[in-house]
Design a protein around this motif. Structure first.
Motif, PDB file in Angstrom:
ATOM      1  N   THR A 176      27.044   3.099  35.866  1.00 41.87           N
ATOM      2  CA  THR A 176      26.620   4.088  36.857  1.00 41.87           C
ATOM      3  C   THR A 176      26.953   3.632  38.273  1.00 41.87           C
ATOM      4  OG1 THR A 176      24.787   4.723  35.394  1.00 41.87           O
ATOM      5  CG2 THR A 176      24.638   5.407  37.701  1.00 41.87           C
ATOM      6  N   ALA A 177      26.799   2.325  38.538  1.00 45.93           N
ATOM      7  CA  ALA A 177      27.045   1.801  39.879  1.00 45.93           C
ATOM      8  C   ALA A 177      28.518   1.898  40.268  1.00 45.93           C
ATOM      9  CB  ALA A 177      26.581   0.352  39.959  1.00 45.93           C
ATOM     10  N   PHE A 178      29.417   1.764  39.308  1.00 49.52           N
ATOM     11  CA  PHE A 178      30.849   1.737  39.620  1.00 49.52           C
ATOM     12  C   PHE A 178      31.568   3.032  39.253  1.00 49.52           C
ATOM     13  CE2 PHE A 178      29.763  -2.767  39.254  1.00 49.52           C
ATOM     14  CZ  PHE A 178      30.317  -3.251  40.419  1.00 49.52           C
ATOM     15  N   SER A 179      30.829   4.061  38.854  1.00 48.70           N
ATOM     16  CA  SER A 179      31.447   5.334  38.504  1.00 48.70           C
ATOM     17  C   SER A 179      31.579   6.207  39.737  1.00 48.70           C
ATOM     18  CB  SER A 179      30.617   6.072  37.442  1.00 48.70           C
ATOM     19  OG  SER A 179      30.666   5.384  36.203  1.00 48.70           O
ATOM     20  N   GLY A 180      32.741   6.869  39.876  1.00 52.61           N
ATOM     21  CA  GLY A 180      32.956   7.750  41.011  1.00 52.61           C
ATOM     22  C   GLY A 180      32.440   9.153  40.796  1.00 52.61           C
ATOM     23  N   THR A 181      32.124   9.513  39.542  1.00 53.68           N
ATOM     24  CA  THR A 181      31.602  10.849  39.258  1.00 53.68           C
ATOM     25  C   THR A 181      30.154  10.947  39.694  1.00 53.68           C
ATOM     26  OG1 THR A 181      31.023  10.145  37.020  1.00 53.68           O
ATOM     27  CG2 THR A 181      33.165  11.181  37.319  1.00 53.68           C
ATOM     28  N   VAL A 182      29.708  12.143  39.989  1.00 51.79           N
ATOM     29  CA  VAL A 182      28.344  12.353  40.448  1.00 51.79           C
ATOM     30  C   VAL A 182      27.353  12.064  39.332  1.00 51.79           C
ATOM     31  CG1 VAL A 182      26.700  14.031  41.369  1.00 51.79           C
ATOM     32  CG2 VAL A 182      29.098  14.066  42.118  1.00 51.79           C
ATOM     33  N   THR A 183      27.613  12.587  38.144  1.00 54.06           N
ATOM     34  CA  THR A 183      26.719  12.382  36.995  1.00 54.06           C
ATOM     35  C   THR A 183      27.535  11.844  35.832  1.00 54.06           C
ATOM     36  OG1 THR A 183      25.333  14.222  37.700  1.00 54.06           O
ATOM     37  CG2 THR A 183      25.051  13.430  35.437  1.00 54.06           C
ATOM     38  N   PRO A 184      27.329  10.592  35.402  1.00 56.25           N
ATOM     39  CA  PRO A 184      28.075  10.046  34.259  1.00 56.25           C
ATOM     40  C   PRO A 184      27.820  10.864  32.997  1.00 56.25           C
ATOM     41  CG  PRO A 184      26.904   8.314  35.448  1.00 56.25           C
ATOM     42  CD  PRO A 184      26.397   9.612  35.977  1.00 56.25           C
ATOM     43  N   GLU A 185      28.866  11.086  32.238  1.00 59.62           N
ATOM     44  CA  GLU A 185      28.737  11.843  31.003  1.00 59.62           C
ATOM     45  C   GLU A 185      28.148  10.963  29.908  1.00 59.62           C
ATOM     46  OE1 GLU A 185      32.566  13.279  30.047  1.00 59.62           O
ATOM     47  OE2 GLU A 185      32.761  14.553  31.838  1.00 59.62           O
ATOM     48  N   PRO A 186      27.307  11.560  29.025  1.00 56.86           N
ATOM     49  CA  PRO A 186      26.754  10.783  27.908  1.00 56.86           C
ATOM     50  C   PRO A 186      27.868  10.310  26.972  1.00 56.86           C
ATOM     51  CG  PRO A 186      25.537  12.832  28.242  1.00 56.86           C
ATOM     52  CD  PRO A 186      26.758  12.924  29.081  1.00 56.86           C
ATOM     53  N   PRO A 243      32.661   2.670  33.268  1.00 56.26           N
ATOM     54  CA  PRO A 243      32.700   3.420  34.535  1.00 56.26           C
ATOM     55  C   PRO A 243      33.772   4.499  34.516  1.00 56.26           C
ATOM     56  CG  PRO A 243      32.574   1.057  34.936  1.00 56.26           C
ATOM     57  CD  PRO A 243      32.811   1.225  33.466  1.00 56.26           C
ATOM     58  N   GLN A 244      33.411   5.694  34.977  1.00 57.30           N
ATOM     59  CA  GLN A 244      34.355   6.796  35.099  1.00 57.30           C
ATOM     60  C   GLN A 244      34.835   6.891  36.543  1.00 57.30           C
ATOM     61  OE1 GLN A 244      31.664   9.857  33.636  1.00 57.30           O
ATOM     62  NE2 GLN A 244      32.788   9.956  31.702  1.00 57.30           N
ATOM     63  N   GLU A 245      36.143   6.993  36.704  1.00 57.96           N
ATOM     64  CA  GLU A 245      36.746   6.991  38.040  1.00 57.96           C
ATOM     65  C   GLU A 245      36.214   5.815  38.863  1.00 57.96           C
ATOM     66  OE1 GLU A 245      36.260  10.732  39.951  1.00 57.96           O
ATOM     67  OE2 GLU A 245      36.708  11.894  38.150  1.00 57.96           O
ATOM     68  N   GLU A 276      28.164   1.466  50.351  1.00 54.10           N
ATOM     69  CA  GLU A 276      27.088   2.237  50.971  1.00 54.10           C
ATOM     70  C   GLU A 276      25.802   1.423  51.057  1.00 54.10           C
ATOM     71  OE1 GLU A 276      24.760   6.525  50.371  1.00 54.10           O
ATOM     72  OE2 GLU A 276      26.587   6.066  49.237  1.00 54.10           O
ATOM     73  N   VAL A 277      25.552   0.585  50.037  1.00 60.28           N
ATOM     74  CA  VAL A 277      24.333  -0.237  50.040  1.00 60.28           C
ATOM     75  C   VAL A 277      24.488  -1.432  50.964  1.00 60.28           C
ATOM     76  CG1 VAL A 277      22.830  -1.677  48.634  1.00 60.28           C
ATOM     77  CG2 VAL A 277      23.672   0.482  47.723  1.00 60.28           C
ATOM     78  N   VAL A 278      25.538  -2.195  50.761  1.00 62.77           N
ATOM     79  CA  VAL A 278      25.706  -3.446  51.499  1.00 62.77           C
ATOM     80  C   VAL A 278      26.090  -3.195  52.954  1.00 62.77           C
ATOM     81  CG1 VAL A 278      26.988  -5.619  51.587  1.00 62.77           C
ATOM     82  CG2 VAL A 278      26.321  -4.652  49.388  1.00 62.77           C
ATOM     83  N   GLY A 279      26.838  -2.148  53.217  1.00 66.38           N
ATOM     84  CA  GLY A 279      27.325  -1.910  54.571  1.00 66.38           C
ATOM     85  C   GLY A 279      26.416  -1.053  55.424  1.00 66.38           C
ATOM     86  N   SER A 280      25.207  -0.779  54.979  1.00 66.18           N
ATOM     87  CA  SER A 280      24.305   0.085  55.756  1.00 66.18           C
ATOM     88  C   SER A 280      23.926  -0.595  57.064  1.00 66.18           C
ATOM     89  CB  SER A 280      23.038   0.393  54.947  1.00 66.18           C
ATOM     90  OG  SER A 280      22.358  -0.802  54.601  1.00 66.18           O
ATOM     91  N   ASP A 285      23.539   6.729  41.420  1.00 66.70           N
ATOM     92  CA  ASP A 285      24.702   5.847  41.503  1.00 66.70           C
ATOM     93  C   ASP A 285      24.506   4.782  42.575  1.00 66.70           C
ATOM     94  OD1 ASP A 285      24.696   7.729  43.480  1.00 66.70           O
ATOM     95  OD2 ASP A 285      26.671   8.577  43.005  1.00 66.70           O
ATOM     96  N   VAL A 286      24.008   5.189  43.756  1.00 58.70           N
ATOM     97  CA  VAL A 286      23.741   4.218  44.819  1.00 58.70           C
ATOM     98  C   VAL A 286      22.557   3.324  44.442  1.00 58.70           C
ATOM     99  CG1 VAL A 286      23.274   3.953  47.277  1.00 58.70           C
ATOM    100  CG2 VAL A 286      24.606   5.900  46.476  1.00 58.70           C
ATOM    101  N   PHE A 287      21.561   3.914  43.794  1.00 58.78           N
ATOM    102  CA  PHE A 287      20.408   3.125  43.342  1.00 58.78           C
ATOM    103  C   PHE A 287      20.844   2.046  42.355  1.00 58.78           C
ATOM    104  CE2 PHE A 287      16.894   2.195  40.505  1.00 58.78           C
ATOM    105  CZ  PHE A 287      15.817   2.038  41.365  1.00 58.78           C
TER     106      PHE A 287
END
Length: 287
Positions: A34-44, A50-52, A60-64, A252-254
């Motif tokens: 989930t963390a490395f997938s580019g899709t909004v919602t990972p498919e079951p 990781p998808q995309e 987004e997390v580290v560079g805030s 995904d960010v979480f």
């Protein structure tokens, strides 16, 4: 004479161990996917791949960052990581430094009020930390320690010290008193026997106690969310909660944040594990 296990028995044992490890790691692999997938919602799917693939969520997390009132910009994640590490290390040190002499006195000496003191410490462990959130808030407000690392350390130490005392008291009671008496017969004082004999043998227990105190403070959320209101003073668990809103959840960010937050604990556990092995190897009586 014991019979050596057959090839089939060894294969069965290894298969069970592999299945147990896969069962334990499967949820973690989903977090990674989930963390490395580019899709909004990972498919079951059966395999958490990781998808995309993308590193955008980690960035987004580290560079805030955040712009302060004076116009300067602060690296927000770095400040929050520093807050978590500072509070957790201070809590572990406070708990262990107070607990070592207290636990040793409870394990070795008899004095007035010993039983009552042990029962009072036990009573403090019967209530969850959230039950004392309001009194702690009022006390810190009176001391002007709200929204500060010092106030958070004091709150965490109120629970880590009793736990550390009980842990180390049992460890000191398990060490034969003959070791100290032998050292004192050879001319050592009580303090020298404690420092040169008891502490090296109890080092594994001290390391485990410090590790538990660190992890408890590092993972604590409720008190930190109650006592802190400045984003630059947040600890990492409070930071992670900000990605889960009432009407929207950035899973995904979480997930990316959860992976980053877990790295210091994994590194510390590895270091403490090495000290545990060294302590166990060096402790005891050599003939």
């Amino acid at each position: 004479m014991n019979r050596a296990p057959s090839l089939l028995e060894r294969a069965a044992v290894h298969l069970v161990l592999v299945l147990a490890v896969a069962f334990a790691l499967y949820p973690v692999l989903w977090v990674v996917a989930t963390a490395f997938s580019g899709t909004v919602t990972p498919e079951p799917r059966a395999l958490p791949i990781p998808q995309e693939p993308t590193l955008e969520h980690l960035r987004e997390v580290v560079g805030s960052s955040r712009e302060l009132a004076d116009g300067s910009t602060v690296w927000l994640f770095g400040r929050q990581l520093l807050n978590s590490l500072t509070v957790s290390i201070a809590t572990a040190l406070t708990g262990v430094l107070i607990a070592i002499p207290t636990a040793y006195a409870l394990a070795r000496f008899s004095f007035l009020g010993k039983t009552a003191g042990v029962r009072a410490l036990l009573a403090t462990q019967m209530f969850p930390a959230v039950a004392s959130a309001i009194p702690l808030y009022l006390i810190l407000d009176a001391l002007e320690l709200l929204n500060s690392r010092t106030g958070l350390v004091l709150c965490y130490a109120s629970t880590s010290v009793p736990f550390a005392i009980f842990q180390l008291r049992a460890a000191f009671e398990a060490i034969p008193i003959d070791l100290e008496e032998a050292a004192m017969v050879d001319g050592a004082t009580r303090f020298q026997a404690f420092r040169m004999v008891v502490l090296p043998v109890a080092r594994p227990a001290i390391a485990v106690t410090a590790l538990f105190a660190f992890m408890s403070a590092y993972n604590e959320f409720i008190l930190a969310a109650t006592l802190l209101d400045d984003e630059t003073m947040f600890t990492l668990p409070v930071m992670l909660q900000r990605f889960i809103g009432e009407y929207d959840a950035q899973w995904d960010v979480f997930a990316a944040g959860a992976l980053v937050v877990s790295l210091p604990v994994m590194a510390l556990f590895y270091l403490v594990q090495r000290h545990l092995v060294a302590g166990l190897a060096s402790g005891g009586v050599k003939g």
